[in-house]
Design an enzyme around this catalytic site. Structure first.
Site, PDB file in Angstrom:
ATOM      1  CE  LYS A  26       8.730   7.210  -4.300  1.00 47.70           C
ATOM      2  NZ  LYS A  26       9.077   6.560  -5.812  1.00 47.70           N
TER       3      LYS A  26
ATOM      4  CG  ASP B 107       5.510  -3.683  -4.961  1.00 50.03           C
ATOM      5  OD1 ASP B 107       6.047  -4.629  -5.170  1.00 50.03           O
ATOM      6  OD2 ASP B 107       5.912  -2.660  -4.440  1.00 50.03           O
TER       7      ASP B 107
ATOM      8  N   GLY C 210       0.971  -1.353  -0.038  1.00 51.06           N
ATOM      9  CA  GLY C 210      -0.106  -0.079   0.063  1.00 51.06           C
ATOM     10  C   GLY C 210       0.937   1.410  -0.047  1.00 51.06           C
TER      11      GLY C 210
END
Ligand code: AMP
Ligand code: MG
Length: 482
Positions: free
Chosen positions: A114, A251, A91
């Site tokens: 980010k 991911d 996540g």
């Protein structure tokens, strides 16, 4: 909701229509004194955002995560993934989706911060990022875009005015990343592992609507096929320019086929298929030569996540996925060979072309030739002067002689297929050192400008084509984008 305003935000936050399991609403984690370091004007224009307004306080407050604009999203996304082969819940542990911006030509882009602070998915992490790695992502993603390779891009980098504890105290920074979506293989793995059929259906339908609207409703095998095709082409494009991603965890693999998550990635100087840059990749799992195989492995994990959707009978579903997967290596190979033919100026196809390409690569490996410059010299007609390449060069000339296209057409094809400049490690490091240690961003700006036109072959670029001595590249290590 659609909002117009001074900056030009025009949000339509479709991801939030997914079940709650897929995201968490985030309270902002304000930072002390944000300062704009770089703003990517071409990305701002693409998004329909005002450069002037973004440079002002309202823009910087958004880039810093101090304020989610009205109509924005403000969520962290849930996903899982195989990291170096091990499956785990992940996540957005340090990211926040500002919103989905609808551009003037109607395209949808995620704008994500980010380094914006902790989220429910942060586990032990601080949710923060530091200036060096954020600027590194800025530089390399712009380089990829310049090369014409699908990639997320960076809209801006701000410093936070706060220190972040890593090897020592480092300046905190936040990057605004722009992506056609942040749907990952790992988003599907998450849905299959922790959701139910309804949620998996919702995610797959959403992904299809967003990235493959041409598919028939419920054609989940078609979705898999599209994603596989994009990955086959993407990884081939990486190989053709000597790009090593460094963390091909599931991911970090997108449904859109964009390159994402520039951590320990780098472009190879000397050609050696076993090259690996990442300090944590001790086994060489994500080395240059392994990238296509790992691409297939990742797709197999993606296929597993889709299995419940492919057929009510599990055995049949697995069979269907398997049939598709078998084709990955051929798809990849076809893109790679077509790209290599273009690099050598070959228009038609001869059955011996692959051997010709391999012959060149073998000589390059044996002589530790610079990957980019070998093809550059070939393009400039200089490679034949090197004794170790002469025999191969004559074979190549014979092959060119058997095609009808003019020398000019060959040169043109080669020039647009062989970049003369790449984001070389020693150049990137120099730019980062000037920026982080001395607050001098000029070195980076000049580098980025050159990287935006890697096929230009202009005199001003000559300086950026120089390969480092092998003493510089030997043992070069990149570290995860922490
Ligand atoms: P990455 O290596 O950037 O792909 O990150 C892998 C996972 O670690 C993702 O779930 C990130 O959100 C999480 N992560 C990385 N750095 C941090 C951090 N400083 N704080 C919290 N989570 C992080
Ligand atoms: Mg990641």
């Amino acid at each position: 909701m659609t909002i117009t305003n001074e900056i030009g935000w025009k949000f339509d936050n479709s991801y939030e229509s997914l079940p709650d399991l897929f995201f968490s609403k985030i309270k902002v984690n304000p930072v002390e004194s944000p300062k704009l370091i770089v703003l990517n004007e071409s990305v701002a224009n693409m998004l329909g955002l005002s450069v002037d307004a973004l440079q002002g306080n309202a823009g910087v407050e958004v880039f810093a995560g101090n304020n989610v604009p009205e109509g924005g999203s403000g969520i962290a996304q849930a996903y899982a993934g195989h990291q170096f082969g091990n499956f785990t819940m992940l996540g957005d542990g340090r990211a926040l989706l500002v919103g989905e911006q609808i551009s003037p030509n109607g395209e949808r882009y995620d704008i994500q911060l980010k380094g914006s602070g902790r989220t429910p998915y942060s586990r032990g992490g601080d949710g923060r990022a530091t200036l060096g790695p954020m600027l590194r992502e800025y530089i390399i993603s712009e380089a990829m875009h310049g090369l014409g390779i699908p990639t997320t891009r960076s809209l801006a980098v701000v410093t936070t005015g706060e220190d972040v504890l890593r090897e020592g105290l480092l300046p905190g920074a936040i990057m605004s990343r722009v992506a056609s979506s942040h749907l990952r293989f790992g988003t599907f793995q998450f849905a299959t592992q922790w959701g139910d059929m309804e949620k998996l259906h919702a995610l797959a339908d959403y992904a299809m609507k967003r990235h493959s609207p041409e598919l028939d409703e419920g054609d989940y095998l078609g979705l898999f096929r599209k994603v596989m095709e994009r990955q086959a082409e993407l990884i081939a494009r990486w190989q053709l320019v000597g790009f090593i991603h460094g963390v091909m965890n599931t991911d970090n693999m997108t449904i859109s086929g964009e390159t994402i998550d520039y951590g320990p990635c780098a472009f190879m100087d000397e050609y050696d298929p076993a090259t690996v840059f990442s300090s944590i990749d001790v086994q060489g799992r994500y080395s240059y030569e392994n990238q296509p195989r790992i691409g297939g492995w990742n797709l197999a994990r993606f296929a597993e996540a889709l299995v419940p959707l492919l057929d009510p009978e599990q055995e049949r579903a697995v069979e269907l996925a398997q049939e598709q997967l078998y084709e990955f290596s051929n798809l990849y190979k076809a893109h790679w060979l077509a790209g290599m033919r273009a690099k050598l100026g070959l228009f038609g196809e001869e059955s011996s072309d692959e051997a010709l390409v391999q012959g060149l690569l073998d000589i390059m490996k044996e002589n530790k030739a610079d990957f980019t410059n070998t093809f550059r010299e070939l393009t400039l007609g200089k490679l034949g002067e090197k004794p170790e390449f002469q025999e191969w060069h004559s074979k190549w000339q014979e092959r060119l002689g058997r095609q009808p296209e003019s020398a000019e057409a060959v040169r043109e094809l080669m020039q647009k297929s062989n970049p003369s400049v790449i984001a070389r490690n020693h150049r990137v490091e120099a730019a980062l050192e000037a920026a982080v240690e001395h607050g001098n961003y000029g070195v980076m700006e000049n580098l980025v400008k050159v990287l935006q036109n890697p096929y230009a072959y202009t005199d001003e670029q000559e300086d950026y084509c120089v390969a480092p001595g092998s003493s510089v590249t030997a043992g070069y290590r990149t570290y995860c984008g922490t």
